[in-house]
Scaffold this active site. Sequence first.
Site, PDB file in Angstrom:
ATOM      1  N   TYR A  99      -0.515  11.564  15.674  1.00  0.00           N
ATOM      2  CA  TYR A  99       0.376  10.720  14.865  1.00  0.00           C
ATOM      3  C   TYR A  99       0.975   9.615  15.735  1.00  0.00           C
ATOM      4  CZ  TYR A  99       4.173   9.246  11.785  1.00  0.00           C
ATOM      5  OH  TYR A  99       5.020   8.499  11.009  1.00  0.00           O
ATOM      6  N   THR A 123       0.845  -1.196   0.000  1.00  0.00           N
ATOM      7  CA  THR A 123       0.000   0.000   0.000  1.00  0.00           C
ATOM      8  C   THR A 123       0.881   1.247   0.000  1.00  0.00           C
ATOM      9  OG1 THR A 123      -0.196   0.217   2.416  1.00  0.00           O
ATOM     10  CG2 THR A 123      -1.743  -1.272   1.305  1.00  0.00           C
ATOM     11  N   GLY A 124       0.351   2.327  -0.572  1.00  0.00           N
ATOM     12  CA  GLY A 124       1.148   3.550  -0.690  1.00  0.00           C
ATOM     13  C   GLY A 124       2.362   3.337  -1.570  1.00  0.00           C
ATOM     14  N   ALA A 125       2.168   2.608  -2.668  1.00  0.00           N
ATOM     15  CA  ALA A 125       3.297   2.148  -3.485  1.00  0.00           C
ATOM     16  C   ALA A 125       3.717   3.122  -4.579  1.00  0.00           C
ATOM     17  CB  ALA A 125       2.956   0.799  -4.115  1.00  0.00           C
ATOM     18  N   ASN A 126       3.077   4.273  -4.645  1.00  0.00           N
ATOM     19  CA  ASN A 126       3.412   5.205  -5.732  1.00  0.00           C
ATOM     20  C   ASN A 126       4.543   6.159  -5.377  1.00  0.00           C
ATOM     21  OD1 ASN A 126       1.003   6.244  -4.109  1.00  0.00           O
ATOM     22  ND2 ASN A 126       1.737   8.132  -5.047  1.00  0.00           N
TER      23      ASN A 126
END
Length: 301
Positions: free
Chosen positions: A174, A20-23
């Site tokens: 966070y 995920t969040g691979a861009n």
Amino acid sequence: MLGFTAADVPDQTGKTIVVTGANTGLGFEAAKTLAGKGARVLLGCRSSSKAQAAKDRILVTFPKADVVIVVLDLGSLTSIQKAAQQINQEPRLDVLINNAGIMVPPLEYTKDGFESQFAVNHLGPFALTLLLLDKVRATSHARIVSTASIAHRRGKINFDDIHAKKSYHAWARYGQSKIANLYFGYELQRRLNANGDDTISVVAHPGVADTELPRYIPKPFMLIMPVLKLFFNSAEQGAWPTLCAATMAGVEGGDYYGPSKRGEIAGPAIKVKSNRLSHNQVIAKKLWDLSIKMTGIKSNL
């Protein structure tokens, strides 16, 4: 062990891996390395155009790479369910890398009404994992990798104000989301153990890496960032603990991996320790139950 780097990733031929969040950032670097090692890599990205750009970049380096686009917005339960339906059509799922996250944005709420950091960093990966759990558990010796942070050390779950209606401090929220990643990773392993599964849950953190994640850092801090970056991991180096957790031989369920140098800020990956609070099983179970209630997704563990 001197420390694990991308050069130590073994051959991944025949394996199917979701990142995920691979861009961008750590996710892109992990996906690129895994694709280069022969894995079928599913790129989970919010935007199909950004995912296509990432795929194209990987194919420039590895023309024969097997890379698939999955549109996935971890801030939307509807998007997560659609992505899971696509991923569940795969014959196997050897590794799920829950990498995507956001860091210290202004107070925002998702379409589902959740505070954005808790939603994207914890509830989204929690929901995706549960929706893919049958597929993962049906694959021999599969792994689920959760991404935490050294920020977990000051994190605690604010059960009395989980939606940040009373107060919002970006860094505190966070830290909450990052210790939540550890609670989830460890609790998932306990449940897998109790069920006698050979699937393992592992946690990793990148130290401090030069990525797009700190885009909301205050401007005065950003002015000195060029100097600080000299002490950080690059995005490629920041992916090493994730790659270690996902592929290294001998990794055990409940392990935690991070950088080996400068107080876990940078360097090759080694096994590290999270703080004592992250191992509190009462809080972990309470968070698990709350997460099921908030997402509406049932667990069969």
